[in-house]
Enzyme design. Structure first.
Site, mmCIF file in Angstrom:
data_model
loop_
_atom_site.group_PDB
_atom_site.id
_atom_site.type_symbol
_atom_site.label_atom_id
_atom_site.label_comp_id
_atom_site.label_asym_id
_atom_site.label_seq_id
_atom_site.Cartn_x
_atom_site.Cartn_y
_atom_site.Cartn_z
ATOM 1 N N ALA A 180 -18.563 16.673 100.135
ATOM 2 C CA ALA A 180 -20.188 16.504 100.663
ATOM 3 C C ALA A 180 -20.828 15.679 100.041
ATOM 4 O O ALA A 180 -20.699 15.193 98.975
ATOM 5 C CB ALA A 180 -20.598 17.924 100.254
ATOM 6 N N HIS A 211 -21.966 23.853 96.660
ATOM 7 C CA HIS A 211 -21.673 23.935 95.097
ATOM 8 C C HIS A 211 -23.164 23.749 94.417
ATOM 9 O O HIS A 211 -23.137 24.430 93.280
ATOM 10 C CB HIS A 211 -20.699 23.122 94.620
ATOM 11 C CG HIS A 211 -19.394 23.570 95.025
ATOM 12 N ND1 HIS A 211 -18.785 24.368 94.398
ATOM 13 C CD2 HIS A 211 -18.422 23.276 96.191
ATOM 14 C CE1 HIS A 211 -17.600 24.629 95.022
ATOM 15 N NE2 HIS A 211 -17.503 23.977 95.945
ATOM 16 N N GLU A 222 -10.867 24.998 104.582
ATOM 17 C CA GLU A 222 -10.849 24.983 102.940
ATOM 18 C C GLU A 222 -10.604 26.462 102.311
ATOM 19 O O GLU A 222 -11.561 27.290 102.230
ATOM 20 C CB GLU A 222 -12.187 24.467 102.188
ATOM 21 C CG GLU A 222 -12.595 23.073 102.581
ATOM 22 C CD GLU A 222 -13.556 22.452 101.564
ATOM 23 O OE1 GLU A 222 -14.141 23.346 100.775
ATOM 24 O OE2 GLU A 222 -13.966 21.421 101.637
ATOM 25 N N TRP A 273 -9.799 27.560 99.855
ATOM 26 C CA TRP A 273 -10.016 27.952 98.535
ATOM 27 C C TRP A 273 -11.545 28.054 98.126
ATOM 28 O O TRP A 273 -12.123 28.506 97.109
ATOM 29 C CB TRP A 273 -9.351 26.607 97.680
ATOM 30 C CG TRP A 273 -10.085 25.418 98.073
ATOM 31 C CD1 TRP A 273 -11.445 24.818 97.663
ATOM 32 C CD2 TRP A 273 -9.416 24.452 99.014
ATOM 33 N NE1 TRP A 273 -11.590 23.622 98.280
ATOM 34 C CE2 TRP A 273 -10.570 23.421 99.210
ATOM 35 C CE3 TRP A 273 -8.213 24.544 99.691
ATOM 36 C CZ2 TRP A 273 -10.192 22.434 99.920
ATOM 37 C CZ3 TRP A 273 -8.227 23.441 100.644
ATOM 38 C CH2 TRP A 273 -9.176 22.307 100.744
ATOM 39 N N HIS A 274 -12.393 27.708 99.336
ATOM 40 C CA HIS A 274 -13.698 27.653 99.009
ATOM 41 C C HIS A 274 -14.414 28.920 99.748
ATOM 42 O O HIS A 274 -14.329 29.266 100.768
ATOM 43 C CB HIS A 274 -14.392 26.390 99.864
ATOM 44 C CG HIS A 274 -16.045 26.444 99.571
ATOM 45 N ND1 HIS A 274 -16.383 25.259 98.773
ATOM 46 C CD2 HIS A 274 -16.881 27.109 99.919
ATOM 47 C CE1 HIS A 274 -17.655 25.337 98.848
ATOM 48 N NE2 HIS A 274 -17.925 26.414 99.629
HETATM 49 ZN ZN LIG Z 1 -15.746 24.052 97.429
#
Ligand SMILES: [Zn+2]
Length: 233
Positions: free
Chosen positions: A140, A147, A203, A205-206
């Protein structure tokens, strides 16, 4: 379709229940229109940067100076020291990691809150390495990272083989998270085949903390945050 029928039935049962509880009422109950039986997003305060429901994406960035007020270091295994997220998300993350551990799954926090300036540095590094177009798909720009809200985490299985890679989805940790994270208030934010909606590649993992109730509804819907809240522009 099955879901819709189930919801209609639930709606009818609920209407029936409330009638029975008010036998003295002389007013005729207004029948519930079918359209309101379908899941309807609650009006939420998306535009308050500090809100649990804030939606940050390429069209809705955070200002440079936004920093959440209640960042803490959650008491969980992490890939590096000092990773912070917001208090409510930290408590939920601890519960989730403990529940996973009881089922033999060891999760590690890989990334939490990121400041605007950290994101700026990261993005510039990625552009230098892979070029701007590629970087824009997996990273990003500053202000556009979830985040920075303090509600987002990246979770690792502890191995660099799967860290920030698509293969994470096939690990026991990735599978456990995909199946269970909503029970702790987290949603898989960038889902497979929704890159055009979210603006980011899948993603696995996010995860984004958004509270138990909302996480369950969003996960059941199979929609992205933007679609679920009809926040597409
Ligand atoms: Zn992330």
């Amino acid at each position: 379709m099955k879901k819709l029928i189930a919801l209609l039935l639930v709606g009818l049962v609920l209407v029936g229940c409330s009638d029975k509880k008010k036998p003295e009422s002389t007013t005729t109950p207004i029948p519930t229109p079918i359209s309101t039986v379908e899941p309807t997003p609650i009006p939420l305060d998306h535009d308050t940067y500090d809100s649990l429901y804030v939606i940050i994406n390429k069209n809705h960035p955070l200002p440079e100076d936004f920093e959440p007020s209640d960042l803490v270091v959650p008491n969980v295994l992490a890939t590096k020291d000092g990773l912070q997220i917001r208090q409510e998300a930290a408590t939920a993350l601890e519960d989730m990691f403990n529940a996973a551990k009881e089922e033999g799954i060891t999760l590690r926090l890989g990334s939490g809150y990121r400041s605007y300036s950290t994101q700026n540095r990261l993005f510039n590094n990625y552009v230098a390495k892979d070029g701007e177009e590629a970087a824009n798909r997996y990273s990003a720009r500053p202000g556009q990272s979830e985040h920075q809200t303090g509600w987002a985490v990246d979770i690792s299985d502890g191995s660099m083989n799967n860290w920030l890679k698509n293969s994470f989805k096939n690990t026991p940790e990735g599978i456990w998270l995909a199946e269970n994270s909503y029970k702790y208030g987290f949603v898989l934010r960038y889902t497979e085949e929704k890159e055009e909606v979210t603006g980011y590649i899948y993603e696995p993992w996010h995860f984004r903390y958004i509270g138990l109730e909302e996480a369950q509804k969003i996960t059941e819907s199979g929609l992205t945050l933007e679609e679920f809240y009809n926040y597409m522009n």
